[in-house]
Scaffold this motif. Sequence first.
Motif, short mmCIF file in Angstrom:
data_model
loop_
_atom_site.label_atom_id
_atom_site.label_comp_id
_atom_site.label_asym_id
_atom_site.label_seq_id
_atom_site.Cartn_x
_atom_site.Cartn_y
_atom_site.Cartn_z
N ASN A 117 0.82 -1.21 0.00
CA ASN A 117 0.00 0.00 0.00
C ASN A 117 0.85 1.26 0.00
N VAL A 118 1.88 1.27 0.81
CA VAL A 118 2.76 2.44 0.91
C VAL A 118 3.47 2.68 -0.42
N VAL A 119 4.00 1.63 -1.03
CA VAL A 119 4.71 1.76 -2.30
C VAL A 119 3.78 2.26 -3.40
N ILE A 120 2.58 1.71 -3.47
CA ILE A 120 1.63 2.13 -4.49
C ILE A 120 1.21 3.58 -4.28
N ASN A 121 0.97 3.98 -3.04
CA ASN A 121 0.61 5.37 -2.76
C ASN A 121 1.74 6.34 -3.10
N LEU A 169 -0.46 16.48 -8.37
CA LEU A 169 -1.61 17.38 -8.20
C LEU A 169 -2.93 16.62 -8.18
N LYS A 170 -2.87 15.32 -8.37
CA LYS A 170 -4.04 14.44 -8.35
C LYS A 170 -5.13 14.89 -9.32
N ILE A 171 -4.69 15.26 -10.53
CA ILE A 171 -5.62 15.68 -11.57
C ILE A 171 -6.31 14.45 -12.17
N LYS A 172 -5.54 13.41 -12.44
CA LYS A 172 -6.10 12.18 -12.99
C LYS A 172 -5.55 11.00 -12.21
N GLU A 173 -6.38 10.03 -11.99
CA GLU A 173 -5.97 8.85 -11.25
C GLU A 173 -5.47 7.79 -12.23
N TYR A 174 -4.14 7.68 -12.37
CA TYR A 174 -3.55 6.73 -13.31
C TYR A 174 -3.55 5.31 -12.76
N ILE A 175 -3.45 5.19 -11.45
CA ILE A 175 -3.50 3.89 -10.80
C ILE A 175 -4.72 3.92 -9.88
N GLN A 176 -5.67 3.04 -10.15
CA GLN A 176 -6.88 2.99 -9.34
C GLN A 176 -6.82 1.78 -8.42
N ARG A 202 -11.19 -2.23 -4.67
CA ARG A 202 -11.40 -2.79 -3.34
C ARG A 202 -11.56 -4.31 -3.42
N GLY A 203 -10.81 -5.00 -2.58
CA GLY A 203 -10.89 -6.45 -2.50
C GLY A 203 -10.12 -7.19 -3.57
N VAL A 204 -9.54 -6.46 -4.55
CA VAL A 204 -8.83 -7.11 -5.65
C VAL A 204 -7.38 -6.68 -5.68
N GLY A 205 -7.14 -5.39 -5.76
CA GLY A 205 -5.78 -4.87 -5.88
C GLY A 205 -5.79 -3.52 -6.54
N CYS A 206 -5.09 -3.39 -7.65
CA CYS A 206 -5.03 -2.11 -8.34
C CYS A 206 -4.99 -2.33 -9.85
N ARG A 207 -5.27 -1.26 -10.58
CA ARG A 207 -5.22 -1.35 -12.05
C ARG A 207 -4.73 -0.03 -12.61
N LEU A 208 -4.07 -0.12 -13.76
CA LEU A 208 -3.63 1.07 -14.48
C LEU A 208 -4.75 1.56 -15.37
N CYS A 209 -4.89 2.87 -15.43
CA CYS A 209 -5.95 3.44 -16.26
C CYS A 209 -5.37 4.14 -17.47
#
Length: 54
Positions: free
Chosen positions: A24-28, A37-44, A47-54
Amino acid sequence: MSAKIVVVENVLGDGELYQCKTVNVVINRLKEKIDPLKIKEYIQTVRGVGCRLC
């Protein structure tokens, strides 16, 4: 989409011990570096699965 365990195994290997919070720390930190600036979320977080690239 990638589950946390898949990410950890690819990065640390099968035999390495790790804490769940480490991923979690590394991904954040990666999210902050990609888009400070958190304009677009490239890594979403999925919940319950993990993460995905957008």
